[in-house]
Write an enzyme that holds these catalytic residues in place. Sequence first.
Site, PDB file in Angstrom:
ATOM      1  N   LYS A 186     -26.129   6.727 -12.714  1.00  0.00           N
ATOM      2  CA  LYS A 186     -26.348   6.918 -11.180  1.00  0.00           C
ATOM      3  C   LYS A 186     -24.928   6.233 -10.634  1.00  0.00           C
ATOM      4  O   LYS A 186     -24.807   4.622 -10.676  1.00  0.00           O
ATOM      5  CB  LYS A 186     -27.505   7.293 -10.475  1.00  0.00           C
ATOM      6  CG  LYS A 186     -28.804   8.089 -10.398  1.00  0.00           C
ATOM      7  CD  LYS A 186     -28.084   9.879 -10.188  1.00  0.00           C
ATOM      8  CE  LYS A 186     -28.778  11.104 -10.962  1.00  0.00           C
ATOM      9  NZ  LYS A 186     -29.766  10.921 -11.594  1.00  0.00           N
TER      10      LYS A 186
HETATM   11  C1  LIG Z   1     -31.049  12.119 -12.004  1.00  0.00           C
HETATM   12  C2  LIG Z   1     -31.288  13.172 -10.924  1.00  0.00           C
HETATM   13  C3  LIG Z   1     -32.563  13.521 -11.149  1.00  0.00           C
HETATM   14  C4  LIG Z   1     -34.273  12.261 -11.609  1.00  0.00           C
HETATM   15  O1  LIG Z   1     -33.250  11.131 -11.570  1.00  0.00           O
HETATM   16  P1  LIG Z   1     -34.666   9.726 -12.161  1.00  0.00           P
HETATM   17  O2  LIG Z   1     -33.978   8.538 -11.236  1.00  0.00           O
HETATM   18  O3  LIG Z   1     -33.952  10.117 -13.891  1.00  0.00           O
HETATM   19  O4  LIG Z   1     -35.787  10.223 -12.276  1.00  0.00           O
HETATM   20  C5  LIG Z   1     -33.605  14.186 -10.038  1.00  0.00           C
HETATM   21  N1  LIG Z   1     -32.231  15.289  -9.379  1.00  0.00           N
HETATM   22  C6  LIG Z   1     -31.189  14.955  -9.628  1.00  0.00           C
HETATM   23  C7  LIG Z   1     -30.555  16.203  -9.066  1.00  0.00           C
HETATM   24  C8  LIG Z   1     -30.340  13.579 -10.700  1.00  0.00           C
HETATM   25  O5  LIG Z   1     -29.661  14.026 -10.407  1.00  0.00           O
END
Ligand SMILES: *Cc1c(COP(=O)(O)O)cnc(C)c1O
Length: 385
Positions: A186
């Site tokens: 991210k």
């Molecule tokens: C990555 C992501 C998540 C989940 O995030 P985590 O921290 O891995 O639980 C949820 N929603 C979207 C749109 C994502 O891209």
Amino acid sequence: MKVPFFQFDCSDLEIQYVTEVVRSGWLTTASKAAEFEGRFRDLCNTDHALAVNSCTAGLHLALEALGVTAGDKVIVPSLTFTASAEVIRYLGADPVFVDCEFDTGLMDPETLRETLRSHPNVKACVVVHFAGQSANMSGDHGIVDICRQQGVRVVVDAAHAFPASDEYGPVGSIGDVTCFSFYANKTITTGEGGMVVTNDEEIAKRIKVMRLHGIDRDIWDRFTSNKVSWEYDVVAPGYKYNMPDVNAAIGLAQLERAEEFRQKRQNIAKKYISSFKEIDGLRLLRIRVSAEQHSWHLFPVIVCAATADRDEVIQKMTAAGIGVSVHYKPLHRMTYYKEMYNLKKENFPNTEAYWEGCLSLPIYPSMTEQQVEYVIDSLIKCISV
Ligand SMILES: *Cc1c(COP(=O)(O)O)cnc(C)c1O
């Protein structure tokens, strides 16, 4: 040349902060997590920020705190990661999937309004700021306004959208609860981690209790306050969703660099946009916010089926040493949701049109100019032969 899809940008700062935590001997949730929360709260301009061990955990806690329970209905886009919808099922509630807006991939307020008309008993709506730009949240005909009129609570899945804003303020300050992700790829990362922000005191209290076993005050309080240190009460069967200090330390370092990262991604996005906007056979998402308001987490392009086959383009890009990805195979095509809710792709024409041609290009701060040029040249080659 090789261009990975994503690369973690680690400076001496991350190493220094992590080392401090490891040397301190206190690895789980304590002062670093609290510091991370404080910084985040200020950046989002909200009253409360609660660090958790994933965005998925945050979304689960948010819906639980809003009172979503078995049999309730919650609106969610089909064009998202499964986490946005699975948390609805954790609580025994049922997702109501909606199509996206054709040109942005975002939730369309009008589609939302129609969906609420045909599902009068919806409890909450999960909005995804797809690719890193805010959906149309505020103002008279925005998502929040439509939801408020119907008594529907708004949870924002801002996994793509840090740092980001719209003309009304930072993402996090709009809606009932907003959840961010610090998963490994991210915009900023803690390895695994997430943050929940809200202005609602009651919601914040409930999330704070439920993220740590339903205990009425967290471990840090227990070991630092002057109250009797062994005593605590359990008020609900809570979860184990707290963020360890090791992760928070990485987060604090990444947070200091978040705007610099965003600016670098914006520069890459600008090059992609100017290179691709005139290319026949390629479509780009419409950007509804200003460049500075966009987190530029993903850079999707849509290959027109008449020009080239998306899967073949991906194969060619991969063969050229470029990491590409698809965000997302829509949830209405996933076996579980499709069978459980009898979903038909005819009901998601915009999501289908996007999905058939979409691929996401590399966009991260450490990409060199040569790598960006190579991605541009390679993609243009891939679709013109
Ligand atoms: C990555 C992501 C998540 C989940 O995030 P985590 O921290 O891995 O639980 C949820 N929603 C979207 C749109 C994502 O891209």
